[in-house]
Scaffold this active site. Structure first.
Site, PDB file in Angstrom:
ATOM      1  N   ARG A 147       1.074  -1.050   0.027  1.00 13.60           N
ATOM      2  CA  ARG A 147      -0.016  -0.059   0.099  1.00 13.60           C
ATOM      3  C   ARG A 147       0.799   1.345   0.019  1.00 13.60           C
ATOM      4  O   ARG A 147       1.700   1.484   0.980  1.00 13.60           O
ATOM      5  CB  ARG A 147      -0.852  -0.033   1.301  1.00 13.60           C
ATOM      6  CG  ARG A 147      -1.730   1.113   1.269  1.00 13.60           C
ATOM      7  CD  ARG A 147      -2.609   1.579   2.639  1.00 13.60           C
ATOM      8  NE  ARG A 147      -1.841   2.406   3.534  1.00 13.60           N
ATOM      9  CZ  ARG A 147      -2.250   2.925   4.547  1.00 13.60           C
ATOM     10  NH1 ARG A 147      -3.619   2.617   4.887  1.00 13.60           N
ATOM     11  NH2 ARG A 147      -1.601   3.853   5.238  1.00 13.60           N
ATOM     12  N   TYR A 159      -2.567  11.959   4.992  1.00  9.85           N
ATOM     13  CA  TYR A 159      -3.145  10.523   5.695  1.00  9.85           C
ATOM     14  C   TYR A 159      -2.059   9.564   5.348  1.00  9.85           C
ATOM     15  O   TYR A 159      -1.455   9.300   4.401  1.00  9.85           O
ATOM     16  CB  TYR A 159      -4.391  10.330   5.339  1.00  9.85           C
ATOM     17  CG  TYR A 159      -4.504   8.668   5.613  1.00  9.85           C
ATOM     18  CD1 TYR A 159      -4.398   7.721   4.728  1.00  9.85           C
ATOM     19  CD2 TYR A 159      -4.439   8.408   6.916  1.00  9.85           C
ATOM     20  CE1 TYR A 159      -4.356   6.449   4.925  1.00  9.85           C
ATOM     21  CE2 TYR A 159      -4.622   6.908   7.424  1.00  9.85           C
ATOM     22  CZ  TYR A 159      -4.221   5.979   6.399  1.00  9.85           C
ATOM     23  OH  TYR A 159      -4.510   4.733   6.881  1.00  9.85           O
ATOM     24  N   ASP A 210      -5.039   3.875  -0.116  1.00 14.94           N
ATOM     25  CA  ASP A 210      -6.360   4.138   0.806  1.00 14.94           C
ATOM     26  C   ASP A 210      -6.466   5.601   0.817  1.00 14.94           C
ATOM     27  O   ASP A 210      -5.772   6.414   1.148  1.00 14.94           O
ATOM     28  CB  ASP A 210      -5.804   3.856   2.111  1.00 14.94           C
ATOM     29  CG  ASP A 210      -6.973   3.821   3.192  1.00 14.94           C
ATOM     30  OD1 ASP A 210      -6.555   3.388   4.215  1.00 14.94           O
ATOM     31  OD2 ASP A 210      -7.990   4.261   2.737  1.00 14.94           O
ATOM     32  N   HIS A 212      -9.133   6.810   2.271  1.00  8.64           N
ATOM     33  CA  HIS A 212      -9.258   7.372   3.543  1.00  8.64           C
ATOM     34  C   HIS A 212     -10.553   8.165   3.781  1.00  8.64           C
ATOM     35  O   HIS A 212     -10.559   9.265   4.173  1.00  8.64           O
ATOM     36  CB  HIS A 212      -7.887   7.768   4.341  1.00  8.64           C
ATOM     37  CG  HIS A 212      -8.030   7.370   5.748  1.00  8.64           C
ATOM     38  ND1 HIS A 212      -8.631   8.086   6.840  1.00  8.64           N
ATOM     39  CD2 HIS A 212      -7.589   6.207   6.169  1.00  8.64           C
ATOM     40  CE1 HIS A 212      -8.183   7.371   8.001  1.00  8.64           C
ATOM     41  NE2 HIS A 212      -7.812   6.035   7.495  1.00  8.64           N
ATOM     42  N   GLU A 236      -9.134   2.235  -1.929  1.00  8.72           N
ATOM     43  CA  GLU A 236      -9.775   1.892  -0.389  1.00  8.72           C
ATOM     44  C   GLU A 236     -10.260   3.193  -0.043  1.00  8.72           C
ATOM     45  O   GLU A 236     -10.117   4.264  -0.002  1.00  8.72           O
ATOM     46  CB  GLU A 236      -8.798   1.298   0.410  1.00  8.72           C
ATOM     47  CG  GLU A 236      -9.242   1.061   1.944  1.00  8.72           C
ATOM     48  CD  GLU A 236      -8.400   0.576   2.834  1.00  8.72           C
ATOM     49  OE1 GLU A 236      -6.954   0.282   2.346  1.00  8.72           O
ATOM     50  OE2 GLU A 236      -8.561   0.946   4.211  1.00  8.72           O
ATOM     51  N   GLU A 262     -13.531  -1.124   6.830  1.00  6.87           N
ATOM     52  CA  GLU A 262     -12.714  -1.256   7.968  1.00  6.87           C
ATOM     53  C   GLU A 262     -13.703  -0.640   9.144  1.00  6.87           C
ATOM     54  O   GLU A 262     -13.292  -1.026  10.163  1.00  6.87           O
ATOM     55  CB  GLU A 262     -11.321  -0.764   7.890  1.00  6.87           C
ATOM     56  CG  GLU A 262     -11.351   0.744   7.821  1.00  6.87           C
ATOM     57  CD  GLU A 262      -9.666   1.330   7.513  1.00  6.87           C
ATOM     58  OE1 GLU A 262      -9.174   0.608   6.769  1.00  6.87           O
ATOM     59  OE2 GLU A 262      -9.235   2.146   8.221  1.00  6.87           O
ATOM     60  N   ARG A 283     -13.595  -4.947   3.792  1.00 10.46           N
ATOM     61  CA  ARG A 283     -12.572  -4.957   4.901  1.00 10.46           C
ATOM     62  C   ARG A 283     -12.723  -5.159   6.215  1.00 10.46           C
ATOM     63  O   ARG A 283     -11.886  -5.110   6.975  1.00 10.46           O
ATOM     64  CB  ARG A 283     -11.878  -3.437   4.568  1.00 10.46           C
ATOM     65  CG  ARG A 283     -11.236  -3.178   3.130  1.00 10.46           C
ATOM     66  CD  ARG A 283      -9.658  -2.719   2.953  1.00 10.46           C
ATOM     67  NE  ARG A 283      -9.256  -2.065   4.090  1.00 10.46           N
ATOM     68  CZ  ARG A 283      -8.145  -2.346   4.762  1.00 10.46           C
ATOM     69  NH1 ARG A 283      -7.777  -3.494   4.625  1.00 10.46           N
ATOM     70  NH2 ARG A 283      -7.780  -1.516   5.691  1.00 10.46           N
ATOM     71  N   GLU A 339      -4.215  -7.146   5.171  1.00 10.93           N
ATOM     72  CA  GLU A 339      -3.237  -5.933   5.541  1.00 10.93           C
ATOM     73  C   GLU A 339      -2.366  -6.534   6.691  1.00 10.93           C
ATOM     74  O   GLU A 339      -2.673  -7.067   7.601  1.00 10.93           O
ATOM     75  CB  GLU A 339      -4.250  -5.042   6.017  1.00 10.93           C
ATOM     76  CG  GLU A 339      -3.349  -3.796   6.401  1.00 10.93           C
ATOM     77  CD  GLU A 339      -4.012  -2.314   6.620  1.00 10.93           C
ATOM     78  OE1 GLU A 339      -5.664  -2.667   6.646  1.00 10.93           O
ATOM     79  OE2 GLU A 339      -3.675  -1.332   6.870  1.00 10.93           O
ATOM     80  N   TRP A 402     -11.427  12.609   8.127  1.00 15.48           N
ATOM     81  CA  TRP A 402     -10.146  12.193   8.327  1.00 15.48           C
ATOM     82  C   TRP A 402      -9.839  10.919   7.571  1.00 15.48           C
ATOM     83  O   TRP A 402     -10.609  10.056   7.655  1.00 15.48           O
ATOM     84  CB  TRP A 402      -9.696  12.255   9.737  1.00 15.48           C
ATOM     85  CG  TRP A 402      -8.561  11.847  10.011  1.00 15.48           C
ATOM     86  CD1 TRP A 402      -7.164  12.712   9.676  1.00 15.48           C
ATOM     87  CD2 TRP A 402      -7.801  10.425  10.225  1.00 15.48           C
ATOM     88  NE1 TRP A 402      -6.054  11.625   9.912  1.00 15.48           N
ATOM     89  CE2 TRP A 402      -6.546  10.634  10.291  1.00 15.48           C
ATOM     90  CE3 TRP A 402      -8.525   9.434  10.709  1.00 15.48           C
ATOM     91  CZ2 TRP A 402      -5.695   9.280  10.555  1.00 15.48           C
ATOM     92  CZ3 TRP A 402      -7.937   8.248  10.902  1.00 15.48           C
ATOM     93  CH2 TRP A 402      -6.485   8.250  10.952  1.00 15.48           C
TER      94      TRP A 402
HETATM   95  C1  CS2 Z   1      -6.172   2.695   7.569  1.00 14.36           C
HETATM   96  C2  CS2 Z   1      -5.954   2.597   9.144  1.00 14.36           C
HETATM   97  O1  CS2 Z   1      -5.011   0.484   7.610  1.00 14.36           O
HETATM   98  C3  CS2 Z   1      -5.846   1.200   7.098  1.00 14.36           C
HETATM   99  O2  CS2 Z   1      -6.416   1.182   6.041  1.00 14.36           O
HETATM  100  O3  CS2 Z   1      -7.465   3.171   7.324  1.00 14.36           O
HETATM  101  O4  CS2 Z   1      -4.667   2.684   9.574  1.00 14.36           O
HETATM  102  C4  CS2 Z   1      -6.912   3.566  10.018  1.00 14.36           C
HETATM  103  O5  CS2 Z   1      -6.427   4.711   9.528  1.00 14.36           O
HETATM  104  C5  CS2 Z   1      -6.569   3.397  11.359  1.00 14.36           C
HETATM  105  O6  CS2 Z   1      -6.984   1.890  11.754  1.00 14.36           O
HETATM  106  C6  CS2 Z   1      -7.462   4.188  12.353  1.00 14.36           C
HETATM  107  O7  CS2 Z   1      -7.306   3.792  13.481  1.00 14.36           O
HETATM  108 MG    MG Z   2      -7.747   2.159   5.399  1.00 14.08          MG
END
Ligand code: CS2
Ligand code: MG
Length: 402
Positions: A147, A159, A210, A212, A236, A262, A283, A339, A402
């Site tokens: 990634r 990010y 990602d 995000h 993602e 996630e 995810r 991941e 975020w």
């Molecule tokens: C991120 C995470 O790994 C990822 O895909 O989206 O690192 C996420 O930012 C954190 O789990 C938030 O606590």
């Molecule tokens: Mg993520």
């Protein structure tokens, strides 16, 4: 057999983790991850004040009934706090059941469907050059999938990009810090990251990215189309997914594979995304989506619609979640990828584990249970310290995702 004790252990070996330990009257115990990054104490209270007292005296082998008791039996259902608490109980009970059967958890789920589990690592850098250097390091380590996240010129902090050469940790302050974001600068810059990636590493390396949660559907469609020449493994979280229908618009415009989930904690969070084939990878993972019991239902639904698993595996999910996830990954027929944002040595010391990494792949180990434990004495040396995730604002000050 009865549950004699249900204990919550909070520790912070480099970052906060919450662990639930369930002990039976016959001495067998199981552990579950109950970590919710930036909201850890809420889950501690949900467990200690409400669920753990109701566990004592129950038969730990009745995993499904206990899951239903805490899910269907809770008037205020779903949500990240409650489902993380239920997940920790569920994971600990599956750990116990596999130990009682004297087999690794993947055997109990149905045996392995593969020889090894492909994982993806995180490579990031403040500049394109730094990022490519990091990618080269991970390729060197044997990863087949990486990634990539890089700094965007004109945006202060992006990010996924670690500060000052440390490993990336988003929960970076006692109270939320404020990050700044510009979609325009990001969309105009990031396609060249993937162009450079393909130039330097060729076509075989799996590239993941990602977003995000930061785009609107039409912006995500624009990005998906722009990166098609670089055939990413997935894009993602390109758009917040509360409105699952919004993903139809992205899907109409691009063949870039999409991953999401996630932050989901229920099968209902992804039901439409899966049934309408709006995504390619789900995810959601064990610690935040109600444990193995619910994840099996999500994976089976996903399999009907050609959607594969792509479990979240950031460092803020403890090695216990990683261990349980790897057993699930070993069994689940519609596995996609796992991941692997590597935990530090300090973290791994607190959580002795059976899983092993070799040349881009993991195996879960043959220890009965999920193969991960917690060293309570060592954990006690690392007291909890509140740490919150950042918030994000656009350049004009608008509060953003975020
Ligand atoms: C991120 C995470 O790994 C990822 O895909 O989206 O690192 C996420 O930012 C954190 O789990 C938030 O606590
Ligand atoms: Mg993520």
């Amino acid at each position: 057999m009865k549950i004699k004790e249900a204990k919550v252990i909070v520790c912070s070996p480099g970052r906060n983790f919450v662990t639930l330990k369930i002990v039976t009257n016959e001495g067998v115990y199981g552990v579950g991850d109950a970590t919710l990054n930036g909201r850890e104490k809420a889950v501690v209270s949900y467990l200690e004040d409400y669920l753990c007292p109701a566990l004592i005296g129950r038969d730990p082998q009745r995993i499904e009934d206990i899951w239903q008791f805490f899910y269907r039996g809770a008037y205020w259902r779903r949500g990240p706090v409650g489902m993380t608490a239920i997940a920790a109980i569920d994971t600990a009970l599956w750990d116990i059941k596999a130990k009682l059967a004297n087999m690794p958890l993947y055997q109990l789920l149905g045996g392995r469907s593969r020889d090894r589990i492909m994982v993806y690592s995180h490579a990031n850098g403040a500049t394109l050059e730094d990022t490519l250097e990091e990618v080269a390091r991970h390729v060197e380590m044997g990863y087949k999938a990486v990634r990539v996240q890089c700094g965007i010129p004109g945006i202060g902090s992006t990010y996924g990009v670690a500060k000052g050469g440390k490993t990336y940790e988003p929960a970076d302050a006692d109270l939320p810090t404020e990050a700044c974001w510009s979609t325009e600068k990001y969309l105009n810059y990031v396609p060249q990251l993937f162009e450079e990636m393909r130039k330097q590493f060729g076509d075989d390396l799996h590239i993941l990215h990602d977003v995000h949660h930061r785009l609107t559907p039409i912006e995500a469609a624009r990005l998906g189309k722009a990166v098609e020449p670089y055939h990413l493994f997935w894009l993602e979280d390109c758009v917040p997914a509360e409105n699952q229908e919004a993903w139809k618009l992205i899907r109409q415009h691009t063949t870039t594979p999409l991953a999401v989930g996630e932050v989901f904690n229920s099968i209902h969070d992804c039901r439409e995304l899966i049934q309408h084939q709006l995504i390619d990878y789900i995810r959601s993972t064990i610690v935040h989506a109600g444990g193995i019991t619910q994840l099996r239902r999500i994976a089976d639904l996903a399999a009907l619609y050609h959607v594969r698993t792509g479990f979240h595996g950031a460092t803020d999910l403890s090695p216990i979640c990683m261990g349980a996830a790897l057993h699930f990954d070993f069994w689940v027929p519609n596995f996609g990828i796992q991941e692997h944002m590597a935990h530090s040595e300090q973290m791994l010391e607190v959580f002795p584990h059976a899983f092993e990494f070799e040349k881009g792949y993991f195996t879960p180990g043959e220890t009965p249970g999920h193969g991960v434990d917690i060293d309570e004495k060592l954990a006690a040396k690392y007291p909890y310290k509140r740490a919150c995730l950042p918030v994000n604002r656009l350049e004009d000050g608008t509060l953003w995702n975020w």
